[in-house]
Scaffold this motif. Structure first.
Motif, PDB file in Angstrom:
ATOM      1  N   ALA A  30       0.830  -1.209   0.000  1.00  0.00           N
ATOM      2  CA  ALA A  30       0.000   0.000   0.000  1.00  0.00           C
ATOM      3  C   ALA A  30       0.862   1.255   0.000  1.00  0.00           C
ATOM      4  CB  ALA A  30      -0.944  -0.008   1.196  1.00  0.00           C
ATOM      5  N   CYS A  31       1.919   1.253   0.806  1.00  0.00           N
ATOM      6  CA  CYS A  31       2.802   2.421   0.889  1.00  0.00           C
ATOM      7  C   CYS A  31       3.525   2.669  -0.422  1.00  0.00           C
ATOM      8  CB  CYS A  31       3.819   2.249   2.012  1.00  0.00           C
ATOM      9  SG  CYS A  31       3.150   2.539   3.645  1.00  0.00           S
ATOM     10  N   LEU A  32       4.070   1.625  -1.016  1.00  0.00           N
ATOM     11  CA  LEU A  32       4.811   1.793  -2.259  1.00  0.00           C
ATOM     12  C   LEU A  32       3.893   2.229  -3.408  1.00  0.00           C
ATOM     13  CD1 LEU A  32       7.333  -1.169  -2.005  1.00  0.00           C
ATOM     14  CD2 LEU A  32       7.739   1.257  -1.524  1.00  0.00           C
ATOM     15  N   ARG A  33       2.685   1.695  -3.448  1.00  0.00           N
ATOM     16  CA  ARG A  33       1.719   2.127  -4.473  1.00  0.00           C
ATOM     17  C   ARG A  33       1.346   3.594  -4.276  1.00  0.00           C
ATOM     18  NH1 ARG A  33      -2.437  -2.988  -4.540  1.00  0.00           N
ATOM     19  NH2 ARG A  33      -1.083  -4.404  -5.701  1.00  0.00           N
ATOM     20  N   ALA A  34       1.089   3.969  -3.019  1.00  0.00           N
ATOM     21  CA  ALA A  34       0.734   5.361  -2.722  1.00  0.00           C
ATOM     22  C   ALA A  34       1.893   6.296  -3.052  1.00  0.00           C
ATOM     23  CB  ALA A  34       0.333   5.501  -1.256  1.00  0.00           C
ATOM     24  N   PHE A  35       3.119   5.869  -2.741  1.00  0.00           N
ATOM     25  CA  PHE A  35       4.294   6.677  -3.062  1.00  0.00           C
ATOM     26  C   PHE A  35       4.389   6.889  -4.571  1.00  0.00           C
ATOM     27  CE2 PHE A  35       8.649   7.471  -4.192  1.00  0.00           C
ATOM     28  CZ  PHE A  35       9.092   8.344  -3.223  1.00  0.00           C
ATOM     29  N   ASP A  36       4.249   5.822  -5.324  1.00  0.00           N
ATOM     30  CA  ASP A  36       4.344   5.924  -6.783  1.00  0.00           C
ATOM     31  C   ASP A  36       3.256   6.840  -7.351  1.00  0.00           C
ATOM     32  OD1 ASP A  36       6.543   4.235  -6.726  1.00  0.00           O
ATOM     33  OD2 ASP A  36       5.387   2.459  -7.302  1.00  0.00           O
ATOM     34  N   ALA A  37       2.065   6.749  -6.805  1.00  0.00           N
ATOM     35  CA  ALA A  37       0.948   7.562  -7.293  1.00  0.00           C
ATOM     36  C   ALA A  37       1.135   9.046  -6.983  1.00  0.00           C
ATOM     37  CB  ALA A  37      -0.360   7.063  -6.684  1.00  0.00           C
ATOM     38  N   ARG A  38       1.856   9.347  -5.893  1.00  0.00           N
ATOM     39  CA  ARG A  38       2.020  10.743  -5.465  1.00  0.00           C
ATOM     40  C   ARG A  38       3.459  11.224  -5.578  1.00  0.00           C
ATOM     41  NH1 ARG A  38      -0.815  11.823   0.041  1.00  0.00           N
ATOM     42  NH2 ARG A  38      -0.685  13.929  -0.757  1.00  0.00           N
ATOM     43  N   ARG A  39       4.255  10.528  -6.375  1.00  0.00           N
ATOM     44  CA  ARG A  39       5.691  10.825  -6.462  1.00  0.00           C
ATOM     45  C   ARG A  39       5.971  12.304  -6.715  1.00  0.00           C
ATOM     46  NH1 ARG A  39      10.503   8.224  -7.121  1.00  0.00           N
ATOM     47  NH2 ARG A  39       9.523   6.192  -7.307  1.00  0.00           N
ATOM     48  N   SER A  40       5.309  12.938  -7.649  1.00  0.00           N
ATOM     49  CA  SER A  40       5.617  14.342  -7.952  1.00  0.00           C
ATOM     50  C   SER A  40       5.296  15.251  -6.773  1.00  0.00           C
ATOM     51  CB  SER A  40       4.906  14.797  -9.224  1.00  0.00           C
ATOM     52  OG  SER A  40       3.513  14.705  -9.075  1.00  0.00           O
ATOM     53  N   THR A  41       4.199  14.988  -6.078  1.00  0.00           N
ATOM     54  CA  THR A  41       3.850  15.763  -4.888  1.00  0.00           C
ATOM     55  C   THR A  41       4.891  15.557  -3.791  1.00  0.00           C
ATOM     56  OG1 THR A  41       1.504  15.597  -5.390  1.00  0.00           O
ATOM     57  CG2 THR A  41       2.078  16.100  -3.106  1.00  0.00           C
ATOM     58  N   ILE A  42       5.317  14.322  -3.604  1.00  0.00           N
ATOM     59  CA  ILE A  42       6.316  13.996  -2.577  1.00  0.00           C
ATOM     60  C   ILE A  42       7.650  14.658  -2.906  1.00  0.00           C
ATOM     61  CG2 ILE A  42       7.665  12.099  -1.583  1.00  0.00           C
ATOM     62  CD1 ILE A  42       5.031  10.384  -1.983  1.00  0.00           C
TER      63      ILE A  42
END
Length: 89
Positions: A53-65
């Motif tokens: 879940a964390c890695l998927r969420a990270f990938d989905a929000r990479r530009s924001t992060i």
């Protein structure tokens, strides 16, 4: 020099419940971590493993992060920069 993120790798740290990733300034690596709660919030009742879940969420929000990482980064030397949900707002 400007902070950049040429390396797209990231990994989950189960002990700290954080995703680790690197930024770069020139040839220097700048370590970052982001808390699991900032990525997925409460996962009560979830059937997806926390790491997935964390890695998927990270990938989905990479530009924001990455934008948030750029805001918290400074030339003052820190051993690691840790992002929280407040940094993503």
């Amino acid at each position: 020099m400007k902070l950049s993120f040429p390396n797209q790798s990231r990994s989950y740290d189960d002990v700290r419940r954080q995703v680790r990733f690197l930024g770069h300034v020139g040839m220097e690596s700048i370590p970052f971590r982001i808390d699991a709660d900032a990525l997925i919030g409460s996962i009560a009742g979830e059937t997806t493993p926390v790491e997935t879940a964390c890695l998927r969420a990270f990938d989905a929000r990479r530009s924001t992060i990455e934008r948030a990482a750029g805001r918290v980064y400074s030339d003052a030397r820190k051993s690691v920069y840790i992002l929280t949900s407040k940094d993503l707002q």
